[in-house]
Design an enzyme around this catalytic site. Sequence first.
Site, short mmCIF file in Angstrom:
data_model
loop_
_atom_site.label_atom_id
_atom_site.label_comp_id
_atom_site.label_asym_id
_atom_site.label_seq_id
_atom_site.Cartn_x
_atom_site.Cartn_y
_atom_site.Cartn_z
N ASN A 180 16.35 12.46 52.68
CA ASN A 180 17.75 10.83 52.97
C ASN A 180 18.87 11.77 51.67
OD1 ASN A 180 19.29 9.56 53.57
ND2 ASN A 180 17.67 8.05 53.88
N SER B 152 19.13 7.88 50.06
CA SER B 152 17.60 7.23 49.99
C SER B 152 17.50 6.23 49.46
CB SER B 152 16.69 8.19 49.59
OG SER B 152 15.58 7.54 50.13
N SER B 153 17.27 5.51 49.72
CA SER B 153 17.12 4.41 48.34
C SER B 153 16.18 3.99 48.15
CB SER B 153 16.85 2.83 49.80
OG SER B 153 18.36 2.64 50.34
N THR C 103 18.08 1.26 55.50
CA THR C 103 19.21 0.78 55.33
C THR C 103 20.90 0.70 55.88
OG1 THR C 103 18.61 1.90 53.24
CG2 THR C 103 21.14 1.21 53.57
N GLU D 277 6.47 7.79 53.19
CA GLU D 277 6.61 8.14 53.74
C GLU D 277 5.25 8.73 53.54
OE1 GLU D 277 8.78 11.68 52.98
OE2 GLU D 277 9.80 10.17 52.50
N SER E 181 11.06 7.19 54.92
CA SER E 181 12.60 7.04 54.72
C SER E 181 13.50 8.22 55.40
CB SER E 181 12.41 8.53 52.59
OG SER E 181 13.70 8.56 52.83
N GLY E 182 14.93 7.75 55.20
CA GLY E 182 15.55 8.40 56.55
C GLY E 182 15.47 7.95 57.92
#
Length: 1062
Positions: free
Chosen positions: A198, A201-202, A153, A427, A148-149
Amino acid sequence: MMELRIQLIPTGEIIMPPGKNGENYCHSCTKAVGSDGVRITMESALTARDRVGVQDFVLLENFTSEAAFIENLRKRFKENLIYTYIGSVLVSVNPYKDLEIYTKNHMERYRGVNFYEVSPHIYAVADNSYRSMRTERRDQCILISGESGAGKTEASKKILQYYAITCPASDQVQTVKDRLLQSNPVLEAFGNAKTLRNDNSSRFGKYMDIQFDFKGAPVGGHILNYLLEKSRVVHQNHGERNFHIFYQLIEGGEEDLLRRLGLEKNPQQYQYLVKGNCPKVSSINDRSDWKVVRKALTVIGFNDDEELLNIIASVLHLGNIQFGGEDSGIAYITTDTQIKYLSRLLGVDGLVLKEALTHKKIIAKGEELISPLNLEQAASARDALSKAVYGRTFTWLVNKINDSLAFKDESYKNPSVIGLLDIYGFEVFQHNRFSTFCTCLTVVLSSEMAIKDAVMFHAVSQWEPVQYFNNKIICDLVEEKFKGIISILDEECLRPGDASDITFLEKLEDTVGGHAHLTTHKLADGKTRKVMGREEFRLLHYAGEVNYNVNGFLDKNNDLLFRNLKEVMCMSENTILTQCFDRVELKDNKRPETAATQFKNSLAKLMEILMSKEPSYVRCIKPNDAKQAGRFDEVLIRHQVKYLGLMENLRVRRAGFAYRRRYEIFLQRYKSLCPETWPTWEGKQVDGVSTLVKHLGYKPEEYKLGRSKIFIRFPKTLFATEDALETRKHSLATKLQSGWKGYTQKTKYRNSPTLCPSPAVMIQSWWKGILARRRAQRKRQAVDSIRRFIKGFIYRHKERCPENEYFLDYVRYSFLIKLRKNLPKTVLDKSWPTPPAALVEASELLRKMNMQNMVWRYCKKINPEWKHQLEQKMVASEIFKDKKDNYPQSVPKLFVGTRLNGEEINPKVLQSLGNEKMKYAVPVTKYDRKGYKARNRQLLLTSNSAFIVEEGKLKQRIDYASLKGISVSSLSDGVFVLHVPTEDNKQKGDVVLQSDHIIETLTKVAICADKIHSININQGSITFTVGHGKEGTIDFTSGSELLVAKAKNGHLSVTAPRLNSR
Ligand SMILES: Nc1ncnc2c1ncn2[C@@H]1O[C@H](COP(=O)(O)OP(=O)(O)O)[C@@H](O)[C@H]1O
Ligand SMILES: [Mg+2]
């Protein structure tokens, strides 16, 4: 005039000669030629390849070393080069700052260009997939993974923008492009949230198909969503937020709207928004985002979003419902405020809703049983409803977007497709929960695909076998029917009795406890047990171990919504909800699928979709946890390199081949390099390729010919071929150009109104031809020189070889030319240009010669007087330099022939000198040997003796032969002593004199008496003989001015003035 513009672009398909009718053939040029003209030069391709680290990890010398891998990433990251390949896999490191590499010009640069010809970029991946789709007619997919981050995306957005801007378009296509782009802000508002890692974050997995028509224009799209993190609707960890849309509505919503929805402009008022304790984030502007989202909603066709917003507001109201009844154990709703709003916004009966929130209805053996809920159960029923409403509305929204993106042309059945998979941020924490367990599955499967992909090609190319971790063993452990972890979990959820997370763990131990890739606290050895909690199990993935805490597994997996709540929703008058809660569902008495099974199934479906397409991979890496630009946290990165399986990827790549190309593409591109295949090869493609590579001198171990492709093992082989092509293209381009020019001129000539041109026109054209040929030749030579020059530059540090000969000669030549212009003009000018390595020795010789030459020329110009002067100055320097304080002042003053001329000397004195010729005379002060009285005297020098003269008398004669020495102080005074032998009765002892021109005087004495080495320069004091064995002393000190006097101790004290320079 029609002109064929030849673009020097390595596109894969080169320019064709003009057709019979003079048409302008530039095969695939429209696609390849960018607005900025010549886009790729050989130089840029070369420098990019040579510059920072390696741009393809396959080229890494030490390819098994993780340290070397990370060092290469770091080197490039520091130079803002965030992209690097592993073969065709793109590794991307999040820069956390805007790099100017996503402009339209950049897009143009990557259009129609092969992977290895330009520096790595996400556009290269996008373009490569697009071109493969177009030329090979095979559906493509791009898999983007990372924590994530890490920038997944963003990467998928960049790809989408690339297609939206570079693909051909018509009006209708433009609408689709707009909708494709605008679907993003809407999905992000409803599906993204701020997390610790993030700010955007999606929180759902997304797979998006972009459909293209036969012209390569995007004509439609389709989105598959999966595993929305519904728990976020009701709970957020500290420092995190709920989905953006809630805050956007509250911050940005107009007053009328908020009033209608019964909302206040303060997120703190809502239980579902306060859990993470951070309603505001500096990087997010909810108010302006709200405007963007509403505009996007209209672009994708939501002209009326009233019902959608009703639902969003309802979720907030649901969160604020409070229950009482702690004592009785039967829950009740404390106030009716929320129920009133809910009943209006959702279009349901308030009383029924109230009842449903506090009771549960179960159907057992065909009978309905209703029982009251306790406080805890009621709260969890409420949260389950909120999650279900939000989750299903999200799916509805995705479907709605899909309707608006759908490709409407019925006549065109099979559009080509490029899929984009933005795999949900995964993560690995120290302790992981259910959601990580699910997402980790995706990652396991996708890396499995990547490695399988590489291994498959490897098998085709049949090089040495490669060992790789087979993920299947983990997949089976998780997914297998009856025995897999998911099956065991489902069974625990469904079985009657007191099932709990702990019984699930026990079941796991009983059933798969012996599996080599699973362990639990109970089963682990002492060392592992220390780092595991009692409620954890551990999976050994190929990249390492991950611990999962079973707490909440059952609940999350169950994801149950009580039947009566479902019934209420089915009765809703909100048309969105009626689509989300279908009455058919109520009739179906089967238990709904559990979360893990749903996820497993959707994943299986996704894998099926992906497997039918040709994949490309983007691996995103997050450089630090602080979202900071320029920071490269090595520990964090090593961890990701491991979990993304990048070393594994590289190893497999290296064991196999670096590049593969379809025969027709390879042949088309390189056929000009071999006389047999140029301009066309008539036989089978594979034979053409074989002939071509043999001609190019490929060794058997460097390549393999497969069924439809050639496999090239080392990138250097391909680079060499590329370079050869580059050279060849220049000569071809010139040939074609001249051919074309000739052709157009002839056509013009034929078409000219006067069919029979006059001789003048003929001469003119003939002359023009000569000029043009000359010009062309000059251009050819220029191109040759530049090419030789660049090549030479690259090889400049190698031994002299044909590649660098020209360059090295040029460097020498230009050094010598520069030297000629900048030769030092005087001996004092010490400047000298720095020579190239090859000329160091020669340059030193030249420097010496130049110096000798300057000296020689200088000497030649000197006249006898000046020579005499210099000789004396040389002697003075030898005696006094760095020894006597007032020497430096004497240097610029010329020595004179004599300080006293004939008239100033008494004629009697001159007479008594007789034949001895006077060489120098100077007024001096003499100090008596006793008393030290100062008396004015003259010092005369002849060739044999020095004379002390008083008026008309020769007071004392000192033969040079008997002069024992001369003493002088190191200070700035003019006192000196002439030492004479004491045994000589004629002499009365040493002579103490003082001259205002001490340097000149003593130099003259030294030269006349040939006593250069007899001048002693003393510090402090001088002792001299007074006569009859007695001695006198002169003490020297520094002071402000010259003072010579007898001191109390009987010595002669000389105070010499201090000079400024000291
Ligand atoms: N190529 C990039 N250039 C600049 N910033 C980027 C880039 N990729 C990511 N970022 C920054 O990192 C943040 C997180 O990226 P995102 O794509 O949302 O991560 P992920 O989807 O992997 O969780 C973005 O909001 C953006 O600020
Ligand atoms: Mg994301």
